[in-house]
Design a protein around this motif. Structure first.
Motif, short mmCIF file in Angstrom:
data_model
loop_
_atom_site.label_atom_id
_atom_site.label_comp_id
_atom_site.label_asym_id
_atom_site.label_seq_id
_atom_site.Cartn_x
_atom_site.Cartn_y
_atom_site.Cartn_z
N ALA A 34 7.64 -4.14 -2.90
CA ALA A 34 6.98 -4.28 -1.89
C ALA A 34 6.05 -3.65 -1.22
CB ALA A 34 7.57 -5.57 -0.61
N ASP A 93 1.16 -6.52 -0.80
CA ASP A 93 1.37 -8.14 -0.06
C ASP A 93 1.25 -8.70 1.43
OD1 ASP A 93 2.98 -8.58 -2.54
OD2 ASP A 93 3.82 -6.64 -1.84
N LYS A 118 -1.78 -12.80 3.04
CA LYS A 118 -1.35 -11.46 3.29
C LYS A 118 -1.37 -11.51 4.50
CE LYS A 118 -2.85 -9.63 -1.47
NZ LYS A 118 -3.44 -8.63 -2.01
N THR A 280 6.45 -8.70 5.26
CA THR A 280 5.98 -8.74 3.82
C THR A 280 7.06 -9.03 2.90
OG1 THR A 280 5.19 -6.97 5.77
CG2 THR A 280 6.08 -6.61 2.82
N ALA A 284 5.45 -11.25 -0.43
CA ALA A 284 5.87 -10.25 -1.61
C ALA A 284 7.14 -10.74 -2.72
CB ALA A 284 7.06 -8.87 -1.45
#
Ligand SMILES: NC(=O)C1=CN([C@@H]2O[C@H](COP(=O)(O)OP(=O)(O)OC[C@H]3O[C@@H](n4cnc5c(N)ncnc54)[C@H](OP(=O)(O)O)[C@@H]3O)[C@@H](O)[C@H]2O)C=CC1
Ligand SMILES: Nc1nc(=O)c2c([nH]1)NC[C@@H]1CN(c3ccc(C(=O)N[C@@H](CCC(=O)O)C(=O)O)cc3)C=[N+]21
Length: 297
Positions: A34, A93, A118, A280, A284
């Motif tokens: 990720a 990501d 994102k 995050t 991902a």
């Protein structure tokens, strides 16, 4: 009475461990780590410290950190082009553009350019809208971290009186939305609030996000209240030439009245970065077409 200490630093370490487990699973299943991109414009020393700490913790959680340090005179057009390149990059990501930006750059324009899926800071108007109407999306890291600490401490928040001091787009407003979604009765106070101490005295839950050192005093609090101090204020220390961090709450005084309280440092600050890693990871899995269950982490 002496308040219980809400240990954000310890809670954040636990959250980072859980993120690490799911990040390892992500790498094994998807075949890449990720990835979080952090963009810093200029040389503000405090921002440099935060960005370094984010990069280090991202790597420690088993994710990939991409840092872009751009000079203070970077044009707005160049920054927007950098963000667009990151939007299009499949190994990224999450994107965070460290605020504040230099005066010649329009922050709202930059935030609006980040792809909402994102936008792990949760600052894009699409994510603010999703939060307001109760759809899944990214929630700003600091208020989400505060909410995690509150739920861990209190269990259900339904029916409690909550007072949020501060109405910024990045802390106060999303904090109020989160507490409302938990069925608190929410009051948002700000610089034009009449008789702030009386308003705060109603609260079972106080979230202070003002930026004024030790503004909230012991006699503003209802005995037993849970106090979350978001403020990060650098003030002169007793030793000449040295500084120290204090929150927006007079910690020593408030501790004699509150039921529980977060310290500064070691409270909300570490949660902010841990939630950034969490967001995050959520991004991902979603970008890889295998979204996590809403309460997976
Ligand atoms: N721990 C963490 O991870 C983070 C900490 N912070 C810290 O949290 C604090 C707040 O940040 P942020 O929301 O970005 O700040 P802003 O400056 O954007 O907002 C401050 C808010 O406080 C209100 N306010 C100012 N003075 C008073 C007063 N005397 N009485 C009541 N309300 C007042 C303002 O009211 P008005 O709208 O009327 O002007 C405003 O809504 C800062 O100390 C910041 O450093 C911020 C982000 C993350
Ligand atoms: N796009 C963007 N997203 C942010 O989330 C963002 C930002 N810009 N700009 C600045 C603010 C501030 N912020 C903090 C993060 C960690 C600590 C933190 O870890 N504080 C430690 C102390 C750190 C120290 O000693 O200086 C603590 O409270 O224990 C504090 C503040 C994120 N912000």
């Amino acid at each position: 009475m002496s308040a219980a200490l809400i240990d954000g630093k310890a809670f954040a370490a636990g959250l980072r461990d859980r993120v690490g487990t799911l990040a390892a699973r992500f790498e094994a299943q998807v075949g890449r780590k990720a990835g979080l991109a952090v963009v810093l414009v200029g040389e503000d020393p405090a921002s440099q410290v935060y960005v370094r700490s984010k990069g280090k913790q991202t790597v420690e959680a088993g994710m990939a950190s991409f840092e872009y340090k751009l000079p203070a005179d970077t044009s707005e057009a160049d920054l927007l082009a950098r963000v667009e390149a990151l939007n299009a990059d499949p190994v990224i990501d999450g994107i965070l553009v460290q605020l504040p930006l230099p005066d010649h750059i329009d922050e709202q324009k930059v935030i609006a350019t980040i792809a909402p899926d994102k936008d792990v800071d949760g600052f894009h108007v699409v994510n603010a809208g999703r939060l307001a109407v109760g759809q899944p999306g990214f929630v700003p890291c600091t208020p989400l971290g505060c909410l995690m600490l509150l739920k861990d401490r209190l269990g259900t928040l339904a029916g409690r009186e909550a007072v949020v001091i501060g109405r910024s787009n990045i802390v106060g407003k999303p904090m109020a939305q989160l507490l409302l979604a938990e069925s608190c009765t929410v009051t948002v106070a700000h610089s034009r609030t009449a008789d702030l101490p009386a308003v705060v005295r109603r609260a079972d839950i106080v979230v202070a996000a003002v930026g004024r050192p030790e503004m909230v005093k012991a006699d503003w609090l209802k005995p037993g209240a849970t106090v979350i101090d978001v403020g990060i204020n650098r003030v002169a220390a007793a030793e000449p030439g040295k500084t120290r961090l204090v929150g927006d709450v007079d910690f020593t005084g408030a501790s004699t009245v509150a039921g529980a309280i977060t310290p500064v440092p070691g409270g909300v600050g570490p949660m902010t970065i841990a939630v950034l890693l969490r967001n995050t990871l959520v991004a991902a899995w979603r970008n890889a077409g295998q979204p996590l269950a809403p309460d997976a982490i």
